[in-house]
Design a protein around this motif. Structure first.
Motif, PDB file in Angstrom:
ATOM      1  N   UNK A  41       0.857  -1.185   0.000  1.00  0.00           N
ATOM      2  CA  UNK A  41       0.000   0.000   0.000  1.00  0.00           C
ATOM      3  C   UNK A  41       0.891   1.232   0.000  1.00  0.00           C
ATOM      4  N   UNK A  42       0.296   2.375  -0.282  1.00  0.00           N
ATOM      5  CA  UNK A  42       1.037   3.624  -0.228  1.00  0.00           C
ATOM      6  C   UNK A  42       1.571   3.851   1.185  1.00  0.00           C
ATOM      7  N   UNK A  43       0.754   3.517   2.174  1.00  0.00           N
ATOM      8  CA  UNK A  43       1.180   3.665   3.560  1.00  0.00           C
ATOM      9  C   UNK A  43       2.373   2.762   3.878  1.00  0.00           C
ATOM     10  N   UNK A  44       2.380   1.542   3.313  1.00  0.00           N
ATOM     11  CA  UNK A  44       3.525   0.639   3.496  1.00  0.00           C
ATOM     12  C   UNK A  44       4.799   1.269   2.941  1.00  0.00           C
ATOM     13  N   UNK A  45       4.695   1.847   1.738  1.00  0.00           N
ATOM     14  CA  UNK A  45       5.865   2.446   1.095  1.00  0.00           C
ATOM     15  C   UNK A  45       6.375   3.649   1.885  1.00  0.00           C
ATOM     16  N   UNK A  46       5.445   4.475   2.349  1.00  0.00           N
ATOM     17  CA  UNK A  46       5.837   5.641   3.149  1.00  0.00           C
ATOM     18  C   UNK A  46       6.486   5.184   4.454  1.00  0.00           C
ATOM     19  N   UNK A  47       5.948   4.129   5.060  1.00  0.00           N
ATOM     20  CA  UNK A  47       6.512   3.612   6.311  1.00  0.00           C
ATOM     21  C   UNK A  47       7.949   3.134   6.109  1.00  0.00           C
ATOM     22  N   UNK A  48       8.227   2.518   4.968  1.00  0.00           N
ATOM     23  CA  UNK A  48       9.599   2.067   4.682  1.00  0.00           C
ATOM     24  C   UNK A  48      10.543   3.262   4.666  1.00  0.00           C
ATOM     25  N   UNK A  49      10.142   4.335   3.981  1.00  0.00           N
ATOM     26  CA  UNK A  49      10.994   5.527   3.893  1.00  0.00           C
ATOM     27  C   UNK A  49      11.128   6.179   5.268  1.00  0.00           C
ATOM     28  N   UNK A  50      10.041   6.249   6.024  1.00  0.00           N
ATOM     29  CA  UNK A  50      10.103   6.843   7.362  1.00  0.00           C
ATOM     30  C   UNK A  50      11.067   6.075   8.265  1.00  0.00           C
ATOM     31  N   UNK A  51      11.063   4.751   8.170  1.00  0.00           N
ATOM     32  CA  UNK A  51      12.002   3.956   8.968  1.00  0.00           C
ATOM     33  C   UNK A  51      13.447   4.252   8.556  1.00  0.00           C
ATOM     34  N   UNK A  52      13.682   4.430   7.253  1.00  0.00           N
ATOM     35  CA  UNK A  52      15.031   4.774   6.771  1.00  0.00           C
ATOM     36  C   UNK A  52      15.459   6.133   7.319  1.00  0.00           C
ATOM     37  N   UNK A  53      14.559   7.096   7.256  1.00  0.00           N
ATOM     38  CA  UNK A  53      14.873   8.440   7.753  1.00  0.00           C
ATOM     39  C   UNK A  53      15.150   8.395   9.250  1.00  0.00           C
ATOM     40  N   UNK A  54      14.311   7.685   9.987  1.00  0.00           N
ATOM     41  CA  UNK A  54      14.520   7.577  11.439  1.00  0.00           C
ATOM     42  C   UNK A  54      15.869   6.941  11.746  1.00  0.00           C
ATOM     43  N   UNK A  55      16.223   5.884  11.021  1.00  0.00           N
ATOM     44  CA  UNK A  55      17.507   5.212  11.257  1.00  0.00           C
ATOM     45  C   UNK A  55      18.673   6.163  10.995  1.00  0.00           C
ATOM     46  N   UNK A  56      18.572   6.966   9.946  1.00  0.00           N
ATOM     47  CA  UNK A  56      19.644   7.926   9.656  1.00  0.00           C
ATOM     48  C   UNK A  56      19.752   8.977  10.755  1.00  0.00           C
ATOM     49  N   UNK A  57      18.611   9.444  11.229  1.00  0.00           N
ATOM     50  CA  UNK A  57      18.622  10.440  12.307  1.00  0.00           C
ATOM     51  C   UNK A  57      19.276   9.843  13.550  1.00  0.00           C
ATOM     52  N   UNK A  58      18.890   8.620  13.901  1.00  0.00           N
ATOM     53  CA  UNK A  58      19.450   7.981  15.093  1.00  0.00           C
ATOM     54  C   UNK A  58      20.949   7.733  14.933  1.00  0.00           C
ATOM     55  N   UNK A  59      21.381   7.400  13.712  1.00  0.00           N
ATOM     56  CA  UNK A  59      22.823   7.215  13.471  1.00  0.00           C
ATOM     57  C   UNK A  59      23.579   8.518  13.695  1.00  0.00           C
ATOM     58  N   UNK A  60      23.031   9.619  13.201  1.00  0.00           N
ATOM     59  CA  UNK A  60      23.691  10.918  13.347  1.00  0.00           C
ATOM     60  C   UNK A  60      23.694  11.366  14.803  1.00  0.00           C
ATOM     61  N   UNK A  61      22.542  11.222  15.473  1.00  0.00           N
ATOM     62  CA  UNK A  61      22.431  11.673  16.861  1.00  0.00           C
ATOM     63  C   UNK A  61      23.092  10.717  17.853  1.00  0.00           C
ATOM     64  N   UNK A  62      23.158   9.453  17.484  1.00  0.00           N
ATOM     65  CA  UNK A  62      23.719   8.460  18.391  1.00  0.00           C
ATOM     66  C   UNK A  62      22.794   8.121  19.543  1.00  0.00           C
ATOM     67  N   UNK A  63      21.521   8.398  19.375  1.00  0.00           N
ATOM     68  CA  UNK A  63      20.533   8.137  20.418  1.00  0.00           C
ATOM     69  C   UNK A  63      19.183   7.837  19.764  1.00  0.00           C
ATOM     70  N   UNK A  64      18.325   7.083  20.437  1.00  0.00           N
ATOM     71  CA  UNK A  64      17.013   6.792  19.852  1.00  0.00           C
ATOM     72  C   UNK A  64      16.148   8.053  19.706  1.00  0.00           C
ATOM     73  N   UNK A  65      15.370   8.078  18.660  1.00  0.00           N
ATOM     74  CA  UNK A  65      14.409   9.160  18.449  1.00  0.00           C
ATOM     75  C   UNK A  65      13.209   8.898  19.353  1.00  0.00           C
TER      76      UNK A  65
END
Length: 118
Positions: free
Chosen positions: A34-58
């Protein structure tokens, strides 16, 4: 060359289809998404990148959204519901939505010289 903005551009492109209630799903490598599934995949990627940069969970996120996904209030409401569902699928914590013009103004204010923030 690596384009670090690809997930953001993909996310923006996918969000633009949220108001299209006829867009149900599509086939991706032999699997229906679904469109929501696809958006969720990208959101998880973005969250992972943010957490990698910050070094802490969002623990909370603010996501930009159009002022109106559609001039039709029902289509706008449907798009917002679909976006909330995508965030839930991505297991994002404490999500708030901010209209993109407001988000752009806040970003500008963070980097603008003091005399331009008055």
């Amino acid at each position: 060359m690596v384009d670090q903005n690809i997930p953001g551009r993909l996310f923006q492109s996918l969000k633009s289809h949220l108001r299209d209630v006829d867009y149900i799903d599509t086939e991706v490598f032999g699997e229906r998404k679904t469109l929501e599934d696809l958006i969720a995949i990208v959101l998880r990627m973005i969250r992972a990148r943010i957490e990698d940069v910050l070094g802490t969970p969002v623990t909370r996120m603010v996501i930009g959204r159009p002022v109106n996904y559609s001039e039709d209030p029902e289509l706008h409401a449907a798009a917002m519901a679909r976006m909330r569902h995508a965030c839930a699928l991505a297991e994002l914590p404490n999500v708030a939505f901010l209209p993109e013009p407001n988000a752009a103004a806040l970003l500008y204010a963070q980097h603008a010289p003091a005399n331009q923030r008055a």
